[in-house]
Write an enzyme that holds these catalytic residues in place. Structure first.
Site, PDB file in Angstrom:
ATOM      1  N   ASP A 106       0.276   0.092  -5.319  1.00  0.00           N
ATOM      2  CA  ASP A 106      -0.872   0.667  -4.624  1.00  0.00           C
ATOM      3  C   ASP A 106      -2.119   0.431  -5.473  1.00  0.00           C
ATOM      4  OD1 ASP A 106      -1.202   2.867  -2.171  1.00  0.00           O
ATOM      5  OD2 ASP A 106      -2.821   2.947  -3.654  1.00  0.00           O
ATOM      6  N   CYS A 135      -2.020   3.936  11.015  1.00  0.00           N
ATOM      7  CA  CYS A 135      -1.780   5.144  11.800  1.00  0.00           C
ATOM      8  C   CYS A 135      -3.013   5.376  12.679  1.00  0.00           C
ATOM      9  CB  CYS A 135      -1.471   6.346  10.917  1.00  0.00           C
ATOM     10  SG  CYS A 135      -2.672   6.667   9.603  1.00  0.00           S
ATOM     11  N   CYS A 140       0.884  -1.187   0.000  1.00  0.00           N
ATOM     12  CA  CYS A 140       0.000   0.000   0.000  1.00  0.00           C
ATOM     13  C   CYS A 140       0.905   1.215   0.000  1.00  0.00           C
ATOM     14  CB  CYS A 140      -0.920  -0.002   1.216  1.00  0.00           C
ATOM     15  SG  CYS A 140      -1.938  -1.469   1.403  1.00  0.00           S
ATOM     16  N   ALA A 141       1.638   1.399  -1.078  1.00  0.00           N
ATOM     17  CA  ALA A 141       2.768   2.331  -1.068  1.00  0.00           C
ATOM     18  C   ALA A 141       2.363   3.789  -0.916  1.00  0.00           C
ATOM     19  CB  ALA A 141       3.590   2.156  -2.343  1.00  0.00           C
ATOM     20  N   GLY A 142       1.200   4.178  -1.455  1.00  0.00           N
ATOM     21  CA  GLY A 142       0.817   5.584  -1.380  1.00  0.00           C
ATOM     22  C   GLY A 142       1.895   6.458  -1.992  1.00  0.00           C
ATOM     23  N   GLY A 199       4.890   6.701  -1.000  1.00  0.00           N
ATOM     24  CA  GLY A 199       6.164   5.996  -1.036  1.00  0.00           C
ATOM     25  C   GLY A 199       7.114   6.291   0.094  1.00  0.00           C
ATOM     26  N   GLY A 200       6.647   6.900   1.178  1.00  0.00           N
ATOM     27  CA  GLY A 200       7.541   7.243   2.279  1.00  0.00           C
ATOM     28  C   GLY A 200       8.256   6.042   2.873  1.00  0.00           C
ATOM     29  N   LYS A 201       7.526   4.955   3.077  1.00  0.00           N
ATOM     30  CA  LYS A 201       8.151   3.769   3.661  1.00  0.00           C
ATOM     31  C   LYS A 201       9.022   3.047   2.639  1.00  0.00           C
ATOM     32  CE  LYS A 201       4.439   3.486   6.971  1.00  0.00           C
ATOM     33  NZ  LYS A 201       3.869   4.752   6.411  1.00  0.00           N
ATOM     34  N   ASP A 220       0.735  -0.941   4.913  1.00  0.00           N
ATOM     35  CA  ASP A 220       0.313   0.246   5.674  1.00  0.00           C
ATOM     36  C   ASP A 220      -1.081   0.579   5.161  1.00  0.00           C
ATOM     37  OD1 ASP A 220       0.036   2.529   7.121  1.00  0.00           O
ATOM     38  OD2 ASP A 220       1.581   3.669   6.068  1.00  0.00           O
TER      39      ASP A 220
END
Length: 383
Positions: free
Chosen positions: A247, A338, A226-228, A230-232, A285
């Site tokens: 994603d 979160c 669930c990259a969104g 891409g922060g992680k 995530d």
């Protein structure tokens, strides 16, 4: 803009948000149509709107109404400012107070003082136990600004020095080697050379700690399911992991190639139809209530309904089941939210394990504003 003009702008924006409009969209729209507002004015109005949304119930009680005027009136009373000095009706100031407004308002009840919807407060009180009052109080205040030092570009010390050269002060945190808490100059981060050159990324302490807790050293194959934005993916790639990002909404990843290039890391973006193969580590995530991040998106806590939460938990279960098929034997499935709600966290993991006996729990951690920064949950499941 005068303080009174800023209050009037905040009233207008808050009224639109109370009708269901997203806060960020309304603030952007106001800024684009208010060319007279300088950067300081825009920042001040933004802060007033967000601070008020964080404390909506208590300020509505103090102001006597859950409306833009009532909320700003409550904010002034909370700050000890005479409302008559702001509600003058002169120039761009809000219209003078009516007799009812001047005489109205009261101290918030204990429930209103949590600044949470009742049903959420009850759920969090049950889930957090004795820790609930302090967490609820923390959620009423602005969140700190955190940066992640990008190990692919610089050491934390070098990143901190580069920031300081541009007037941005940041302090290291002993809980996470890459974390830098910004103490001054936060509004200059995204225009700084340190940011443009990929030395730092904006990322809260809690997800940094979650990524650091994962076994993702050099050569580890990782699927960020669930990259969104891409922060992680970026954080794990900076440690040498071989990261594939995917994603369900590919548009969320549109900036990821450019971000990866800036960060000096390589990330493979999977085809929209879905990733293929097995991985050492699969990170999920998942979409969630965001209850751990309501200091940053306070309008979200007023929009969430029990029905929304029920739909989110169904979505989370579906994502976990699909992501699990990409974990190699001996690999790890990492489940993240979160959220501070057990329904999305411990209870979701327990349901998954009961339905997927091939996975066993390894570790589960909940971070709160009292132990880290944002509320965040991580569970590691071994296959």
């Amino acid at each position: 803009m005068t303080p009174a003009a800023r209050a009037a702008a905040a009233i207008q924006i808050l009224d639109a948000i109370l009708q269901g409009e997203p806060a960020e969209a309304q603030l952007t729209r106001w800024a684009r149509t208010s060319r007279f507002a300088g950067s300081g004015d825009r920042a001040a109005v933004r802060d007033l709107v967000y601070d008020t949304l964080r404390r909506r119930r208590s300020r509505a009680a103090l102001g006597g109404a859950d409306s833009g005027r009532g909320l700003i009136l409550g904010a002034l009373r909370e700050a000890g400012t005479d409302p008559a000095t702001i509600f003058t009706g002169e120039g761009h100031a809000p219209a003078p107070l009516t007799p009812a407004e001047a005489a109205g308002g009261r101290a918030p009840s204990p429930a209103e003082a949590t600044d949470l919807p009742d049903w959420i407060a009850q759920a969090l009180a049950a889930d957090l136990g004795p820790g609930f009052p302090k967490v609820a109080e923390a959620l009423r205040d602005r969140a700190p600004v955190w940066l992640r030092a990008n190990l692919a570009r610089a050491t934390p010390e070098a990143a901190r020095a580069a920031l300081a050269a541009e007037g941005i002060e940041a302090e290291p945190d002993p809980r996470c080697a890459t974390a830098l808490r910004v103490t001054a100059g936060g509004r200059r981060i995204q225009s700084s050379a340190a940011y443009r050159d990929g030395l730092v990324e904006l990322q809260d302490l809690s997800p940094q700690m979650a990524c650091a807790a994962l076994d993702a050293g050099p050569g580890t194959t990782v699927l960020d399911f669930c990259a969104g934005g891409g922060g992680k993916s970026l954080a794990l790639a900076a440690r040498g992991a071989r990261v594939t990002a995917w994603d369900a909404a590919p548009a969320r990843m549109r900036d990821l190639p450019a971000r990866a290039a800036r960060a000096g890391v390589r990330i493979t973006v999977a085809e929209p139809a879905g990733p293929a193969g097995l991985f050492d580590l699969v990170v999920t995530d998942v979409p969630c209530s965001g209850s751990g991040t309501w200091r940053r998106t306070p309008d979200a806590k007023w929009r969430l309904s029990p029905g929304d939460l029920a739909q989110l938990t169904r979505t989370q279960a579906g994502i976990l089941a699909r992501a699990a098929t990409h974990v190699r034997p001996g690999g790890t499935l990492a489940y993240m939210t979160c959220s501070l709600l057990a329904r999305e966290n411990e209870e979701q993991v327990a349901r998954f394990v009961a339905q997927h006996p091939g996975f066993r729990p390894q570790e589960a951690v909940t971070w709160t504003p009292m132990t880290a920064s944002d509320g965040f949950f991580l569970a590691k499941l071994a296959r």
